[in-house]
Design a protein around this motif. Structure first.
Motif, mmCIF file in Angstrom:
data_model
loop_
_atom_site.group_PDB
_atom_site.id
_atom_site.type_symbol
_atom_site.label_atom_id
_atom_site.label_comp_id
_atom_site.label_asym_id
_atom_site.label_seq_id
_atom_site.Cartn_x
_atom_site.Cartn_y
_atom_site.Cartn_z
ATOM 1 N N SER A 282 0.818 -1.210 0.000
ATOM 2 C CA SER A 282 0.000 0.000 0.000
ATOM 3 C C SER A 282 0.854 1.263 0.000
ATOM 4 O O SER A 282 0.353 2.352 -0.254
ATOM 5 N N ASP A 283 2.146 1.139 0.277
ATOM 6 C CA ASP A 283 3.055 2.291 0.272
ATOM 7 C C ASP A 283 3.265 2.753 -1.170
ATOM 8 O O ASP A 283 3.619 1.960 -2.038
ATOM 9 N N PRO A 284 3.047 4.041 -1.463
ATOM 10 C CA PRO A 284 3.218 4.533 -2.842
ATOM 11 C C PRO A 284 4.644 4.369 -3.369
ATOM 12 O O PRO A 284 4.859 4.243 -4.559
ATOM 13 N N ARG A 285 5.635 4.334 -2.478
ATOM 14 C CA ARG A 285 7.019 4.158 -2.929
ATOM 15 C C ARG A 285 7.224 2.759 -3.502
ATOM 16 O O ARG A 285 7.952 2.590 -4.487
ATOM 17 N N VAL A 286 6.583 1.744 -2.913
ATOM 18 C CA VAL A 286 6.705 0.370 -3.424
ATOM 19 C C VAL A 286 6.024 0.259 -4.783
ATOM 20 O O VAL A 286 6.559 -0.354 -5.718
ATOM 21 N N ILE A 287 4.854 0.867 -4.912
ATOM 22 C CA ILE A 287 4.131 0.849 -6.186
ATOM 23 C C ILE A 287 4.952 1.562 -7.257
ATOM 24 O O ILE A 287 5.078 1.076 -8.392
ATOM 25 N N THR A 288 5.563 2.685 -6.915
ATOM 26 C CA THR A 288 6.402 3.420 -7.862
ATOM 27 C C THR A 288 7.623 2.599 -8.255
ATOM 28 O O THR A 288 8.011 2.561 -9.430
ATOM 29 N N LEU A 289 8.228 1.928 -7.298
ATOM 30 C CA LEU A 289 9.396 1.093 -7.584
ATOM 31 C C LEU A 289 9.043 -0.028 -8.560
ATOM 32 O O LEU A 289 9.758 -0.260 -9.529
ATOM 33 N N ALA B 220 9.069 -2.244 -14.076
ATOM 34 C CA ALA B 220 8.353 -2.784 -15.232
ATOM 35 C C ALA B 220 8.647 -1.974 -16.493
ATOM 36 O O ALA B 220 8.914 -2.534 -17.556
ATOM 37 N N VAL B 221 8.621 -0.650 -16.383
ATOM 38 C CA VAL B 221 8.882 0.205 -17.548
ATOM 39 C C VAL B 221 10.307 0.029 -18.047
ATOM 40 O O VAL B 221 10.559 -0.081 -19.249
ATOM 41 N N SER B 222 11.270 -0.020 -17.136
ATOM 42 C CA SER B 222 12.659 -0.174 -17.563
ATOM 43 C C SER B 222 12.905 -1.549 -18.190
ATOM 44 O O SER B 222 13.662 -1.668 -19.148
ATOM 45 N N THR B 223 12.249 -2.584 -17.688
ATOM 46 C CA THR B 223 12.402 -3.919 -18.271
ATOM 47 C C THR B 223 11.840 -3.966 -19.683
ATOM 48 O O THR B 223 12.478 -4.495 -20.601
ATOM 49 N N VAL B 224 10.672 -3.402 -19.891
ATOM 50 C CA VAL B 224 10.057 -3.384 -21.225
ATOM 51 C C VAL B 224 10.920 -2.579 -22.190
ATOM 52 O O VAL B 224 11.150 -2.984 -23.331
ATOM 53 N N THR B 225 11.437 -1.443 -21.743
ATOM 54 C CA THR B 225 12.303 -0.617 -22.591
ATOM 55 C C THR B 225 13.578 -1.360 -22.949
ATOM 56 O O THR B 225 14.014 -1.349 -24.106
ATOM 57 N N TRP B 226 14.193 -2.004 -21.992
ATOM 58 C CA TRP B 226 15.434 -2.745 -22.232
ATOM 59 C C TRP B 226 15.208 -3.873 -23.242
ATOM 60 O O TRP B 226 16.009 -4.074 -24.155
ATOM 61 N N LEU B 227 14.103 -4.608 -23.091
ATOM 62 C CA LEU B 227 13.799 -5.684 -24.024
ATOM 63 C C LEU B 227 13.521 -5.155 -25.428
ATOM 64 O O LEU B 227 14.002 -5.711 -26.426
ATOM 65 N N ALA B 228 12.765 -4.082 -25.532
ATOM 66 C CA ALA B 228 12.430 -3.526 -26.847
ATOM 67 C C ALA B 228 13.678 -3.018 -27.565
ATOM 68 O O ALA B 228 13.866 -3.281 -28.758
ATOM 69 N N LEU B 229 14.535 -2.313 -26.868
ATOM 70 C CA LEU B 229 15.752 -1.803 -27.498
ATOM 71 C C LEU B 229 16.694 -2.935 -27.875
ATOM 72 O O LEU B 229 17.351 -2.879 -28.927
ATOM 73 N N GLY B 230 16.767 -3.963 -27.066
ATOM 74 C CA GLY B 230 17.621 -5.105 -27.388
ATOM 75 C C GLY B 230 17.141 -5.854 -28.617
ATOM 76 O O GLY B 230 17.935 -6.255 -29.466
ATOM 77 N N LEU B 231 15.830 -6.033 -28.735
ATOM 78 C CA LEU B 231 15.290 -6.722 -29.899
ATOM 79 C C LEU B 231 15.462 -5.891 -31.163
ATOM 80 O O LEU B 231 15.727 -6.429 -32.238
ATOM 81 N N ARG B 232 15.305 -4.573 -31.054
ATOM 82 C CA ARG B 232 15.523 -3.710 -32.220
ATOM 83 C C ARG B 232 16.959 -3.764 -32.687
ATOM 84 O O ARG B 232 17.250 -3.838 -33.883
#
Length: 79
Positions: free
Chosen positions: A8-15, A20-32
């Motif tokens: 319920s802590d907003p810091r955990v949700i933000t983390l 998630a965003v950094s993982t998706v970005t890393w995968l997309a750039l690697g595949l490109r």
């Protein structure tokens, strides 16, 4: 509806969101990058023992006919 416990802590949700965003970005750039590298690299040339044997004019003509049939036509498919 708040999440129970430590989530319920907003810091955990933000983390988790940033992770998630950094993982998706890393995968997309690697595949490109992988797709771009494979597109520009020609196939490795393999030497064949028959390359050192000179062909007769009839053999060269037959080979040219086979290559012309296998080369892509205007639509990109073999003729």
């Amino acid at each position: 509806m708040p999440l129970p416990g430590p989530f319920s802590d907003p810091r955990v949700i933000t983390l988790f969101g940033l992770l998630a965003v950094s993982t998706v970005t890393w995968l997309a750039l690697g595949l490109r990058a992988r797709a771009r590298d494979r597109a520009g690299v020609p196939l490795e040339r393999v030497w064949h023992p028959q390359e050192s044997v000179p062909l007769t004019p009839a053999e060269e003509h037959a080979f040219g006919q086979v290559v012309s049939r296998l080369s892509p036509g205007s639509t990109g498919r073999p003729r």
